[in-house]
Design a protein around this motif. Sequence first.
Motif, PDB file in Angstrom:
ATOM      1  N   VAL A  81     -47.463  26.975  47.739  1.00  0.00           N
ATOM      2  CA  VAL A  81     -46.868  28.206  47.233  1.00  0.00           C
ATOM      3  C   VAL A  81     -45.349  28.121  47.263  1.00  0.00           C
ATOM      4  O   VAL A  81     -44.765  27.401  48.074  1.00  0.00           O
ATOM      5  N   ASP A  82     -44.746  28.859  46.372  1.00  0.00           N
ATOM      6  CA  ASP A  82     -43.299  28.987  46.320  1.00  0.00           C
ATOM      7  C   ASP A  82     -42.923  30.106  47.293  1.00  0.00           C
ATOM      8  O   ASP A  82     -43.136  31.284  47.001  1.00  0.00           O
ATOM      9  N   TRP A  87     -41.597  35.693  48.966  1.00  0.00           N
ATOM     10  CA  TRP A  87     -40.668  36.609  49.618  1.00  0.00           C
ATOM     11  C   TRP A  87     -40.226  37.705  48.642  1.00  0.00           C
ATOM     12  O   TRP A  87     -40.174  38.886  48.989  1.00  0.00           O
ATOM     13  N   LYS A  88     -39.931  37.310  47.398  1.00  0.00           N
ATOM     14  CA  LYS A  88     -39.517  38.304  46.386  1.00  0.00           C
ATOM     15  C   LYS A  88     -40.627  39.322  46.151  1.00  0.00           C
ATOM     16  O   LYS A  88     -40.369  40.495  45.964  1.00  0.00           O
ATOM     17  N   ARG A  89     -41.885  38.867  46.164  1.00  0.00           N
ATOM     18  CA  ARG A  89     -43.012  39.780  45.997  1.00  0.00           C
ATOM     19  C   ARG A  89     -43.059  40.777  47.163  1.00  0.00           C
ATOM     20  O   ARG A  89     -43.274  41.968  46.978  1.00  0.00           O
ATOM     21  N   TRP A  93     -41.791  46.030  48.995  1.00  0.00           N
ATOM     22  CA  TRP A  93     -42.236  46.961  50.029  1.00  0.00           C
ATOM     23  C   TRP A  93     -41.239  47.071  51.172  1.00  0.00           C
ATOM     24  O   TRP A  93     -41.564  47.587  52.241  1.00  0.00           O
ATOM     25  N   THR A  94     -40.023  46.583  50.978  1.00  0.00           N
ATOM     26  CA  THR A  94     -39.026  46.647  52.044  1.00  0.00           C
ATOM     27  C   THR A  94     -37.909  47.616  51.665  1.00  0.00           C
ATOM     28  O   THR A  94     -37.763  48.003  50.497  1.00  0.00           O
ATOM     29  N   ARG A  95     -37.118  47.979  52.674  1.00  0.00           N
ATOM     30  CA  ARG A  95     -35.992  48.881  52.431  1.00  0.00           C
ATOM     31  C   ARG A  95     -34.673  48.308  52.923  1.00  0.00           C
ATOM     32  O   ARG A  95     -33.617  48.773  52.510  1.00  0.00           O
ATOM     33  N   HIS A  96     -34.742  47.350  53.842  1.00  0.00           N
ATOM     34  CA  HIS A  96     -33.526  46.917  54.515  1.00  0.00           C
ATOM     35  C   HIS A  96     -33.203  45.437  54.337  1.00  0.00           C
ATOM     36  O   HIS A  96     -32.313  44.929  55.017  1.00  0.00           O
ATOM     37  N   GLY A  99     -31.792  42.471  48.633  1.00  0.00           N
ATOM     38  CA  GLY A  99     -32.645  42.450  47.444  1.00  0.00           C
ATOM     39  C   GLY A  99     -33.731  43.495  47.450  1.00  0.00           C
ATOM     40  O   GLY A  99     -34.534  43.565  46.524  1.00  0.00           O
ATOM     41  N   SER A 100     -33.780  44.343  48.500  1.00  0.00           N
ATOM     42  CA  SER A 100     -34.772  45.419  48.543  1.00  0.00           C
ATOM     43  C   SER A 100     -34.558  46.363  47.374  1.00  0.00           C
ATOM     44  O   SER A 100     -33.420  46.602  46.961  1.00  0.00           O
TER      45      SER A 100
END
Length: 102
Positions: A81-82, A87-89, A93-96, A99-100
């Motif tokens: 896997v890349d 991580w981009k996927r 679902w992140t806020r902090h 790239g969030s």
Amino acid sequence: MAAYANLTEAERERLEMLIEEAGEIITIATKVLRHGYDNHHPDDPATITNRHHLEREVLDLQTVYARMIGEGDVSRDSLMVDLNAEWKRKLFWTRHQEGSPQ
Ligand SMILES: [Mg+2]
């Protein structure tokens, strides 16, 4: 349970090991949240940090998972896997994180 799941004793044991290591990661990650990466247990004369314990437990999990791949319990495809794409996927679902979306 093992009979219904059609697991060998070796397969079941590797799953137990994986679960155990995942639990140990949860435990030390909780200690990091409560006390910080650079803290250590007050009774530890070696003053091994929570950061080092976390690194060790993740390595333990990686070791068991690598064996599971080697034994054919799980696919080798997971090694291909890349990680940046994964991580981009997860960023959605992140806020902090840098790239969030929010
Ligand atoms: Mg461990």
